[in-house]
Design an enzyme around this catalytic site. Structure first.
Site, short mmCIF file in Angstrom:
data_model
loop_
_atom_site.label_atom_id
_atom_site.label_comp_id
_atom_site.label_asym_id
_atom_site.label_seq_id
_atom_site.Cartn_x
_atom_site.Cartn_y
_atom_site.Cartn_z
N GLU A 124 0.82 -1.21 0.00
CA GLU A 124 0.00 0.00 0.00
C GLU A 124 0.85 1.26 0.00
O GLU A 124 1.99 1.26 0.48
CB GLU A 124 -0.91 0.01 1.23
CG GLU A 124 -2.10 -0.94 1.12
CD GLU A 124 -3.10 -0.72 2.23
OE1 GLU A 124 -4.05 0.05 2.01
OE2 GLU A 124 -2.92 -1.32 3.31
N SER A 125 0.28 2.34 -0.54
CA SER A 125 0.91 3.66 -0.57
C SER A 125 2.24 3.66 -1.30
O SER A 125 3.11 4.51 -1.07
CB SER A 125 1.10 4.22 0.85
OG SER A 125 -0.14 4.31 1.52
N ARG A 126 2.42 2.68 -2.18
CA ARG A 126 3.65 2.54 -2.98
C ARG A 126 4.88 2.29 -2.11
O ARG A 126 6.01 2.50 -2.56
CB ARG A 126 3.87 3.77 -3.87
CG ARG A 126 2.74 4.04 -4.87
CD ARG A 126 2.54 2.85 -5.82
NE ARG A 126 1.60 3.13 -6.88
CZ ARG A 126 0.32 2.75 -6.87
NH1 ARG A 126 -0.17 2.09 -5.83
NH2 ARG A 126 -0.46 3.02 -7.89
N LEU A 127 4.68 1.80 -0.89
CA LEU A 127 5.79 1.48 0.01
C LEU A 127 6.10 -0.02 -0.13
O LEU A 127 5.93 -0.81 0.78
CB LEU A 127 5.42 1.86 1.45
CG LEU A 127 5.15 3.35 1.67
CD1 LEU A 127 4.67 3.61 3.10
CD2 LEU A 127 6.40 4.17 1.36
N HIS A 128 6.59 -0.37 -1.31
CA HIS A 128 6.75 -1.76 -1.69
C HIS A 128 7.90 -2.44 -0.93
O HIS A 128 8.82 -1.79 -0.43
CB HIS A 128 7.02 -1.86 -3.19
CG HIS A 128 6.10 -1.03 -4.02
ND1 HIS A 128 4.73 -1.18 -3.99
CD2 HIS A 128 6.35 -0.02 -4.90
CE1 HIS A 128 4.17 -0.32 -4.83
NE2 HIS A 128 5.13 0.40 -5.38
#
Length: 234
Positions: A209-213
């Site tokens: 989520e939130s591009r916090l890969h």
């Protein structure tokens, strides 16, 4: 696909939104990745992920983007191909290496990269390494598994060269059909065969989520058989 209104009329596409609602981009929520979940060997780790993609019915999980670059210009080209083999040395794809753009790139620069994207699992794998051609004998083993039409096509196509019409290609195919008429065993063309990408780096990426890969990079330790594993910032 619904789009946000562009800030000016010069943009043909701007911030593509969710298919179903005119909202912000969808979030990645299907998994996470921790260091203790990784095998110490990137080949075994890839095999685990690939097998999971197969069992999860991911559409053609062997589909991969092969990127090459010519020197001295540094100009990059990319195309979708199929992974056909994985062994302890690397990842193997098959193609034309006589007239293709990739062949021209590899003559000046033996480095290449692969990128796998499995949307259903929100996973990506990147591979970077040097390349080597398989022998004719090795390539013949795979070539024999292809349907006859694909074997004829490999002989007939002058890949990436300009055609003045479809009829010209079909004429070449007819010529090759006559050449091998009545023959079940068709030899692999000398300009066609396997290419092995021998990784120096492999990255496993799990969408979050939130591009916090979650990203983990395997780097080959010079002069040793082992790999260094590091978490990367998203």
């Amino acid at each position: 696909m619904a789009l946000h209104p562009p800030p000016n009329t010069s943009k043909l596409i701007f911030a593509p939104a969710n298919d179903n609602t005119n909202s912000q981009a969808e979030q990645f929520t299907r998994g996470s990745l921790e260091r203790n979940q990784l095998d110490s060997d990137p080949f075994k780790q890839f095999h685990e992920w690939f097998s999971h993609a197969q069992s999860s019915k991911v559409y053609h999980p062997e589909t991969v983007c092969l990127s090459t670059a010519s020197l001295p210009s540094g100009r990059v080209s990319a195309r979708m191909v199929y992974l056909k083999e994985l062994d302890s040395k690397g990842f193997v794809i098959y193609s034309n290496f006589g007239t293709s753009k990739k062949s021209a790139d590899l003559k000046s620069n033996t480095w290449a990269s692969l990128t796998f994207w499995w949307q259903d699992l929100e996973r990506q794998v990147r591979v970077e390494g040097t390349t080597e051609r398989l022998t004719d004998a090795e390539s013949q083993v795979y070539f024999d598994t292809r349907i006859r039409g694909s074997r004829i096509g490999a002989w007939a196509s002058r890949q990436s060269q300009v055609l003045d019409g479809r009829e010209r290609l079909e004429g070449w195919v007819n010529d090759i059909e006559k050449k091998f008429e009545g023959e079940d065993k068709i030899p692999v063309p000398e300009f066609w065969g396997g290419l092995r990408i021998k990784p120096e780096m492999v990255e496993f990426w799990q969408g979050r989520e939130s591009r916090l890969h979650d990203r983990f990079q395997y780097t080959k330790v010079e002069g040793e058989d082992g790999w260094k594993i590091e978490r990367l910032s998203p």
